[in-house]
Design an enzyme around this catalytic site. Structure first.
Site, PDB file in Angstrom:
ATOM      1  N   GLY A  50       0.825  -1.204   0.000  1.00 15.26           N
ATOM      2  CA  GLY A  50       0.000   0.000   0.000  1.00 15.26           C
ATOM      3  C   GLY A  50       0.854   1.247   0.000  1.00 15.26           C
ATOM      4  CB  CYS A  77       5.217  -4.055   0.095  1.00 13.80           C
ATOM      5  SG  CYS A  77       5.999  -2.457  -0.225  1.00 13.80           S
ATOM      6  CE1 TYR A  78       1.202   0.934   5.725  1.00 13.79           C
ATOM      7  CE2 TYR A  78      -0.311  -0.917   5.960  1.00 13.79           C
ATOM      8  CZ  TYR A  78       0.119   0.331   6.356  1.00 13.79           C
ATOM      9  OH  TYR A  78      -0.508   0.975   7.391  1.00 13.79           O
ATOM     10  CG  HIS A 164       5.317  -5.611  -4.692  1.00 13.00           C
ATOM     11  ND1 HIS A 164       4.045  -5.521  -4.191  1.00 13.00           N
ATOM     12  CD2 HIS A 164       5.960  -4.470  -4.307  1.00 13.00           C
ATOM     13  CE1 HIS A 164       3.906  -4.377  -3.536  1.00 13.00           C
ATOM     14  NE2 HIS A 164       5.051  -3.724  -3.588  1.00 13.00           N
ATOM     15  CD  GLU A 166       2.414  -8.401  -5.544  1.00 14.92           C
ATOM     16  OE1 GLU A 166       2.126  -7.270  -5.134  1.00 14.92           O
ATOM     17  OE2 GLU A 166       3.192  -9.172  -4.936  1.00 14.92           O
ATOM     18  CG  ASP A 222     -11.587  -5.151 -21.826  1.00 15.29           C
ATOM     19  OD1 ASP A 222     -11.005  -6.253 -21.864  1.00 15.29           O
ATOM     20  OD2 ASP A 222     -10.999  -4.076 -21.622  1.00 15.29           O
ATOM     21  CE  LYS A 362      -7.419  -5.564 -22.302  1.00 15.02           C
ATOM     22  NZ  LYS A 362      -8.629  -4.894 -22.841  1.00 15.02           N
TER      23      LYS A 362
END
Length: 506
Positions: A50, A77-78, A164, A166, A222, A362
């Site tokens: 965050g 992280c945070y 991170h 991810e 989309d 996406k």
């Protein structure tokens, strides 16, 4: 169903964490840190990153229910710094802030780093650092600045990462997530796109009932997937509205209706609203104002069409990268830009919004489209923003600029297709700058607009690297544009990745 709870502290990457879990077929739920939740069937908890600092008064704290958690927890992280603070350690600003790619080294063997090399690159984004670790915690990895990069409680229940895992810039990030899920949490592989499709169709039918519904169809990936999904759920009660707002790509106002009526058999009405949009945008130069004007005009058009056909709901092809950048995913998320169908919506509107793709990225949308039988040439078109060319013209939008940009963009895309590069690129487009540049045409001075070419490679749109298109192809594109597009006098190529830039210029 066994699940992982992802606690959102406002990171741009929170839903990316959940998306990585879905890649590994693990069911997850994202909740805001202030929300309550049932811990039944929860096998693990992940605290996101965050933009806040845990050292600031009033910073977001652990959820109220956290003390009841008995399953493994991972803080990112945070999330790491918050756990350190709450378990008696200390976090503070250090001389060495770390942003971007950073090499770390593991210090001891652990289940979270199983099958991961001792030294590897990760993606960091922090100004604060852990300066004192809590009692009963071990340091598992550190950076070259001797800053803790990973910690673990001695009882092996609390795991923390300063980086991170991810994001795709972190080497072995998926290995680390997989180790946490299966080595530590003993999670189950139970989530699939087929299951999502089945549940979403049921949800749409329950929400809509017998009502007619309209959908804003742009012809992009989309909205196309959203249209076919909702059509599968409620059939002919879905009326697709294609708005020709004047900000489309070259000849798109003819091509899109033909494809969706003839190839996919959808109900489709075309609204000609070019003058309406361009008049409202006259003299407007600020990007956020453009987006909000376009979003508002879309809604007013859709409200009028809904009244005409008796519709109560509006379906939009919003996906999660739109939501995150518009800061609609959480109270602490930093706003990047408003998307016309998220942060650009007017506060008062007479339609109920349905966003069936809101929590997909996406590439997941494309997988869903394949399940729905949508043709490859539609699914693998490059992304096109809802505000269209309105955010690819820097500064005021005029018909002259639109015509220049449409022709230049068409040449760029056509040449990429001819050279076999279109499908090797995630997104490519041209941008018309507000400034002009001196040139020479024949023996005379010219003063024409600058065209910037943008091409990036990505998976989900949250991060992107600029595409290394061969110089000879760029050279041919530049010559074609300058020789045939009146008003374009110079071509440049954007070599900025995301971050620090966004993919679109505005």
């Amino acid at each position: 169903m066994k699940k992982i709870v992802v606690v959102d502290y406002g990171s741009q990457y929170t839903q990316l964490i959940a998306r990585r879990l879905r890649e590994l077929e693990v069911y997850s739920e994202v909740i805001h840190h202030t929300e309550d939740t049932s811990l039944e069937d929860v096998v693990g908890v992940i605290l996101s990153g965050g933009p806040n600092s845990v050292t600031v008064e009033g910073a977001p704290d652990l959820p109220n229910w956290f003390q009841k958690v008995k399953v493994p927890v991972m803080g990112i992280c945070y999330g790491m710094q918050l756990l350190v603070k709450n378990f008696g350690g200390k976090v503070d600003k250090t001389e060495a802030a770390e942003y971007g790619r950073t090499e770390i080294r593991t210090l001891k063997c652990s289940s979270i780093f199983e099958n991961v090399p001792r030294n590897f690159n990760v993606w960091m984004s922090h100004g604060d650092s852990v300066v004192n670790i809590p009692e009963n915690f071990d340091v598992l990895a550190e950076t070259e600045n001797n800053i803790p990069a990973a910690l673990c409680s001695k009882d092996k229940r609390i795991w923390t990462l300063q980086f991170h895992p991810e994001v795709r810039h972190t080497e072995h990030g998926m290995d680390i997530i997989e180790n946490f899920l299966f080595n530590i949490c003993r999670a189950e592989r139970s989530w699939t796109m087929e299951k999502f499709l089945e549940e979403k169709i049921s949800e749409i039918r329950e929400t809509v009932g017998d009502s007619k519904t309209i959908l804003g169809l742009s012809g992009g990936v989309d909205s196309s997937v959203a249209a076919v999904l909702v059509h599968k759920a409620i059939g002919k009660r879905l009326i697709n509205i294609f708005v020709d707002h004047g900000l489309l790509r070259l000849n798109e106002e003819q091509e899109v209706p033909n494809v969706f009526r003839d190839k996919l058999g959808l109900n489709l009405d075309v609204v000609h609203a070019k003058d309406r949009f361009l008049n409202r945008l006259q003299g407007v130069t600020e990007p956020e104002e453009k987006r909000k004007i376009i979003g508002k005009e879309f809604i007013r058009v859709f409200e009028k069409e809904a009244k005409r056909v008796g519709g109560e709901f509006l379906v939009q092809g919003t996906i999660y990268s739109d939501v995150i950048e518009s800061a609609a995913s959480g109270k602490e998320t930093a706003k990047i830009k408003s998307h016309h169908n998220v942060g650009g919506l007017p506060e008062k509107m007479n339609l109920k919004i349905i966003e069936p793709l809101r929590y997909l990225f996406k590439d997941e949308v494309r997988k869903l489209g394949e399940l729905l039988g949508i043709p490859h040439e539609i699914l693998y078109r490059h992304p096109f923003p809802g505000p269209g060319l309105g955010i690819r013209i820097i500064g005021e939008i005029t018909e002259e600029k639109l015509n220049i940009l449409k022709e230049a963009d068409a040449i760029f895309i056509r040449t990429l297709k001819e050279k076999g590069w279109y499908e090797r690129i995630w997104q490519a487009f041209a941008v018309l700058l507000s400034s002009k540049s001196v040139g020479v045409v024949g023996d005379e001075r010219a003063y024409d607009y600058v065209i910037a070419l943008r091409a990036v490679n990505s998976v989900e749109g949250m991060t992107a690297d600029w595409s290394k298109i061969p110089h000879e192809i760029l050279d041919e594109i530049s010559r074609r544009i300058c020789n045939s597009v009146k008003g374009a006098g110079r071509v440049v190529y954007d070599i900025t990745s995301k971050p620090p830039a966004t993919i679109e210029w505005e």
